[in-house]
Write an enzyme that holds these catalytic residues in place. Structure first.
Site, mmCIF file in Angstrom:
data_model
loop_
_atom_site.group_PDB
_atom_site.id
_atom_site.type_symbol
_atom_site.label_atom_id
_atom_site.label_comp_id
_atom_site.label_asym_id
_atom_site.label_seq_id
_atom_site.Cartn_x
_atom_site.Cartn_y
_atom_site.Cartn_z
ATOM 1 N N SER A 20 0.825 -1.213 0.000
ATOM 2 C CA SER A 20 0.000 0.000 0.000
ATOM 3 C C SER A 20 0.860 1.265 0.000
ATOM 4 O O SER A 20 1.846 1.373 0.740
ATOM 5 C CB SER A 20 -0.907 0.010 1.237
ATOM 6 O OG SER A 20 -1.577 1.259 1.314
ATOM 7 N N LYS A 71 -13.251 -4.560 2.085
ATOM 8 C CA LYS A 71 -14.141 -3.416 1.879
ATOM 9 C C LYS A 71 -15.624 -3.755 2.045
ATOM 10 O O LYS A 71 -16.393 -2.980 2.595
ATOM 11 C CB LYS A 71 -13.926 -2.825 0.481
ATOM 12 C CG LYS A 71 -12.630 -2.035 0.339
ATOM 13 C CD LYS A 71 -12.514 -1.491 -1.083
ATOM 14 C CE LYS A 71 -11.379 -0.496 -1.198
ATOM 15 N NZ LYS A 71 -11.387 0.227 -2.467
ATOM 16 N N ASP A 107 -13.694 6.630 -2.880
ATOM 17 C CA ASP A 107 -13.128 6.313 -4.202
ATOM 18 C C ASP A 107 -13.785 7.148 -5.318
ATOM 19 O O ASP A 107 -13.101 7.635 -6.221
ATOM 20 C CB ASP A 107 -13.280 4.817 -4.516
ATOM 21 C CG ASP A 107 -12.275 3.969 -3.750
ATOM 22 O OD1 ASP A 107 -11.205 4.485 -3.391
ATOM 23 O OD2 ASP A 107 -12.571 2.777 -3.501
ATOM 24 N N ALA A 133 -15.919 -4.176 -14.664
ATOM 25 C CA ALA A 133 -17.111 -4.231 -13.800
ATOM 26 C C ALA A 133 -16.741 -4.790 -12.429
ATOM 27 O O ALA A 133 -17.519 -5.499 -11.803
ATOM 28 C CB ALA A 133 -18.197 -5.073 -14.463
ATOM 29 N N GLY A 134 -15.541 -4.458 -11.955
ATOM 30 C CA GLY A 134 -15.106 -4.891 -10.625
ATOM 31 C C GLY A 134 -15.435 -3.842 -9.577
ATOM 32 O O GLY A 134 -16.275 -2.961 -9.790
ATOM 33 N N ASN A 156 -17.618 -5.271 -20.175
ATOM 34 C CA ASN A 156 -16.777 -6.162 -19.376
ATOM 35 C C ASN A 156 -16.572 -7.485 -20.092
ATOM 36 O O ASN A 156 -17.441 -7.940 -20.845
ATOM 37 C CB ASN A 156 -17.421 -6.417 -18.002
ATOM 38 C CG ASN A 156 -16.412 -6.929 -16.997
ATOM 39 O OD1 ASN A 156 -15.287 -6.430 -16.929
ATOM 40 N ND2 ASN A 156 -16.783 -7.926 -16.217
ATOM 41 N N ARG A 157 -15.385 -8.083 -19.839
ATOM 42 C CA ARG A 157 -15.090 -9.413 -20.398
ATOM 43 C C ARG A 157 -16.193 -10.379 -19.996
ATOM 44 O O ARG A 157 -16.742 -11.101 -20.813
ATOM 45 C CB ARG A 157 -13.725 -9.875 -19.876
ATOM 46 C CG ARG A 157 -13.346 -11.268 -20.282
ATOM 47 C CD ARG A 157 -11.987 -11.638 -19.749
ATOM 48 N NE ARG A 157 -11.927 -11.627 -18.285
ATOM 49 C CZ ARG A 157 -10.849 -11.943 -17.592
ATOM 50 N NH1 ARG A 157 -9.732 -12.278 -18.225
ATOM 51 N NH2 ARG A 157 -10.870 -11.917 -16.274
ATOM 52 N N THR A 158 -16.539 -10.402 -18.702
ATOM 53 C CA THR A 158 -17.636 -11.253 -18.219
ATOM 54 C C THR A 158 -18.891 -10.383 -18.185
ATOM 55 O O THR A 158 -19.102 -9.612 -17.247
ATOM 56 C CB THR A 158 -17.312 -11.778 -16.808
ATOM 57 O OG1 THR A 158 -15.987 -12.297 -16.811
ATOM 58 C CG2 THR A 158 -18.296 -12.835 -16.354
ATOM 59 N N TYR A 223 -2.325 3.435 -12.128
ATOM 60 C CA TYR A 223 -1.298 4.482 -12.057
ATOM 61 C C TYR A 223 0.129 3.911 -12.026
ATOM 62 O O TYR A 223 1.084 4.658 -11.867
ATOM 63 C CB TYR A 223 -1.530 5.402 -10.842
ATOM 64 C CG TYR A 223 -1.710 4.654 -9.556
ATOM 65 C CD1 TYR A 223 -0.617 4.224 -8.809
ATOM 66 C CD2 TYR A 223 -2.980 4.348 -9.095
ATOM 67 C CE1 TYR A 223 -0.784 3.509 -7.641
ATOM 68 C CE2 TYR A 223 -3.157 3.640 -7.928
ATOM 69 C CZ TYR A 223 -2.063 3.231 -7.213
ATOM 70 O OH TYR A 223 -2.235 2.513 -6.063
ATOM 71 N N GLY A 244 -4.159 7.973 -13.540
ATOM 72 C CA GLY A 244 -4.926 7.510 -12.378
ATOM 73 C C GLY A 244 -4.347 7.851 -11.015
ATOM 74 O O GLY A 244 -4.980 7.570 -9.994
HETATM 75 P P1 NAP Z 1 -11.364 -6.289 -9.765
HETATM 76 O O1 NAP Z 1 -12.568 -6.152 -8.890
HETATM 77 O O2 NAP Z 1 -10.502 -7.497 -9.646
HETATM 78 O O3 NAP Z 1 -11.860 -6.179 -11.295
HETATM 79 C C1 NAP Z 1 -10.968 -6.387 -12.351
HETATM 80 C C2 NAP Z 1 -11.632 -6.001 -13.667
HETATM 81 O O4 NAP Z 1 -10.666 -6.172 -14.718
HETATM 82 C C3 NAP Z 1 -12.828 -6.883 -14.034
HETATM 83 O O5 NAP Z 1 -13.762 -6.116 -14.748
HETATM 84 C C4 NAP Z 1 -12.180 -7.943 -14.936
HETATM 85 O O6 NAP Z 1 -13.058 -8.527 -15.841
HETATM 86 C C5 NAP Z 1 -11.192 -7.086 -15.698
HETATM 87 N N1 NAP Z 1 -10.103 -7.902 -16.256
HETATM 88 C C6 NAP Z 1 -9.117 -8.524 -15.570
HETATM 89 N N2 NAP Z 1 -8.318 -9.203 -16.421
HETATM 90 C C7 NAP Z 1 -8.835 -9.014 -17.679
HETATM 91 C C8 NAP Z 1 -8.468 -9.458 -18.983
HETATM 92 N N3 NAP Z 1 -7.387 -10.251 -19.169
HETATM 93 N N4 NAP Z 1 -9.207 -9.052 -20.033
HETATM 94 C C9 NAP Z 1 -10.280 -8.243 -19.852
HETATM 95 N N5 NAP Z 1 -10.690 -7.794 -18.637
HETATM 96 C C10 NAP Z 1 -9.972 -8.176 -17.563
HETATM 97 O O7 NAP Z 1 -10.379 -5.043 -9.601
HETATM 98 P P2 NAP Z 1 -10.755 -3.563 -9.136
HETATM 99 O O8 NAP Z 1 -10.673 -3.474 -7.657
HETATM 100 O O9 NAP Z 1 -12.008 -3.158 -9.797
HETATM 101 O O10 NAP Z 1 -9.501 -2.730 -9.707
HETATM 102 C C11 NAP Z 1 -9.295 -2.570 -11.089
HETATM 103 C C12 NAP Z 1 -8.020 -1.753 -11.308
HETATM 104 O O11 NAP Z 1 -8.200 -0.445 -10.786
HETATM 105 C C13 NAP Z 1 -6.800 -2.326 -10.576
HETATM 106 O O12 NAP Z 1 -5.709 -2.272 -11.476
HETATM 107 C C14 NAP Z 1 -6.588 -1.382 -9.417
HETATM 108 O O13 NAP Z 1 -5.220 -1.260 -9.055
HETATM 109 C C15 NAP Z 1 -7.095 -0.061 -9.997
HETATM 110 N N6 NAP Z 1 -7.583 0.887 -8.962
HETATM 111 C C16 NAP Z 1 -7.066 2.143 -8.935
HETATM 112 C C17 NAP Z 1 -7.522 3.033 -7.996
HETATM 113 C C18 NAP Z 1 -6.933 4.430 -7.927
HETATM 114 O O14 NAP Z 1 -7.033 5.064 -6.873
HETATM 115 N N7 NAP Z 1 -6.361 4.942 -8.993
HETATM 116 C C19 NAP Z 1 -8.522 2.657 -7.070
HETATM 117 C C20 NAP Z 1 -9.038 1.365 -7.144
HETATM 118 C C21 NAP Z 1 -8.560 0.478 -8.092
HETATM 119 P P3 NAP Z 1 -13.879 -9.877 -15.416
HETATM 120 O O15 NAP Z 1 -15.031 -9.411 -14.574
HETATM 121 O O16 NAP Z 1 -14.290 -10.470 -16.723
HETATM 122 O O17 NAP Z 1 -12.916 -10.746 -14.649
#
Ligand code: NAP
Length: 285
Positions: A20, A71, A107, A133-134, A156-158, A223, A244
């Site tokens: 972190s 969370k 966020d 869509a995470g 989204n992929r899924t 980022y 980001g």
């Molecule tokens: P998450 O809940 O694990 O969701 C991941 C997302 O990425 C899902 O939509 C997933 O699709 C997609 N994905 C993963 N691998 C893929 C692939 N090979 N092809 C296509 N889609 C793919 O993660 P999250 O918490 O939402 O975070 C997402 C990103 O945002 C991370 O990199 C995180 O570090 C970043 N983030 C940044 C901030 C910031 O402050 N800047 C804050 C939060 C998060 P599926 O549903 O199909 O698996």
């Protein structure tokens, strides 16, 4: 920095949490403002989190940040929630109000402030495409919906995951598979990458940007690297972009103010400091 035995202590808890950047960020502000206090890593296993959540005040903490995978569990276990946490079903910031433990979610606020800083014209937009869509996508949708966009496409992929998310937000959101991008791209005023594709050395793009209109704003919430493959391609096309890092920095502001009693600012000096921390971590890993 001044020190005092009863200075406020805050934490970030997750599992794992050693990666972190929040300690570097909050410790920078404590030093910068000459405030007594500390911000500490608290790695907590999932099976121990419910107990940690109820007992952190007795351990001397005034609050803290909650990250993956806690969370949603924090959301369910608190005395009170702010409206954004209620809307998102997840908590990233905890603080005390009397003997109550309160949870909020900053966020979406961080996402909004980052765009306001880097591309303030984003607020004129009407149509957005969000990739992913995470958990992070949920905050992005909330921010864009709150800003008054009339049409929000979640790809989204899924696709079932996008459909589930969209059903919680309702109008004006719609769910699609990723391959719907080319058909939708021309009408987008804003494109957000909220997938985890593009992190670190992964130069993969979820989509190709060639079908975007000439004025589309492109932002990536990843980022590391600061210029992801998607932002690089957008800049090559001359599109306005926002990285980001500012989302991470801005989401930390409300928590710091609650714990330490001073509203800090997101400055270029802070950005440079955190970029140095990221570079140093990359060099040692
Ligand atoms: P998450 O809940 O694990 O969701 C991941 C997302 O990425 C899902 O939509 C997933 O699709 C997609 N994905 C993963 N691998 C893929 C692939 N090979 N092809 C296509 N889609 C793919 O993660 P999250 O918490 O939402 O975070 C997402 C990103 O945002 C991370 O990199 C995180 O570090 C970043 N983030 C940044 C901030 C910031 O402050 N800047 C804050 C939060 C998060 P599926 O549903 O199909 O698996």
């Amino acid at each position: 920095m001044a020190s005092a035995a009863n200075a406020p202590r805050a934490f970030v808890t997750g599992w794992p949490v050693s990666h972190s950047l929040s300690p570097a960020l909050h410790t920078y502000w404590l030093h910068h403002h000459g405030l007594a206090g500390s911000y500490e890593l608290q790695p907590v296993k999932p099976e121990e989190f419910a107990n940690f959540l109820r007992s952190f005040p007795k351990k001397g903490f005034v609050g803290g940040n909650v990250t993956i995978p806690h969370k949603e569990v924090a959301f369910a276990g608190l005395d009170a929630l702010d409206p954004t946490a209620k809307a998102l079903g997840a908590v990233n910031t905890l603080w005390l109000e009397g003997d109550k433990i309160v949870g909020g979610n900053t966020d979406a606020y961080g996402f909004t402030c980052n765009l306001d800083d880097q591309v303030p014209e984003w607020r004129n937009g009407k149509t957005a495409i969000i990739l992913g869509a995470g958990g992070a996508s949920r905050a992005v949708i909330h921010a864009i919906q709150t800003a008054g966009f009339r049409s929000i496409h979640v790809l989204n992929r899924t696709v079932e995951r996008a459909q589930n998310l969209v059903s919680q937000f309702g109008e004006p959101c719609a769910a699609h598979p990723l391959d719907a991008f080319d058909a939708l791209a021309g009408e987008a005023d804003l494109l957000v990458n909220a997938t985890s594709l593009g992190m670190g050395d992964d130069g993969t793009l979820p989509v190709s940007l060639s079908t975007l209109g000439s004025g589309t704003i492109v932002t990536d919430i990843i980022y590391t690297p600061l210029e992801t493959a998607m932002l690089h391609q957008a800049r090559e096309r001359g599109l306005p972009t926002a990285d980001g890092l500012g989302m991470l920095l801005h989401q930390a502001v409300p928590g710091f103010e609650k714990w330490f009693g001073h509203r800090p600012e997101v400055t270029q000096e802070l950005r440079n400091h955190i970029l140095q921390v990221i570079a140093a971590e990359r060099d040692t890993s």
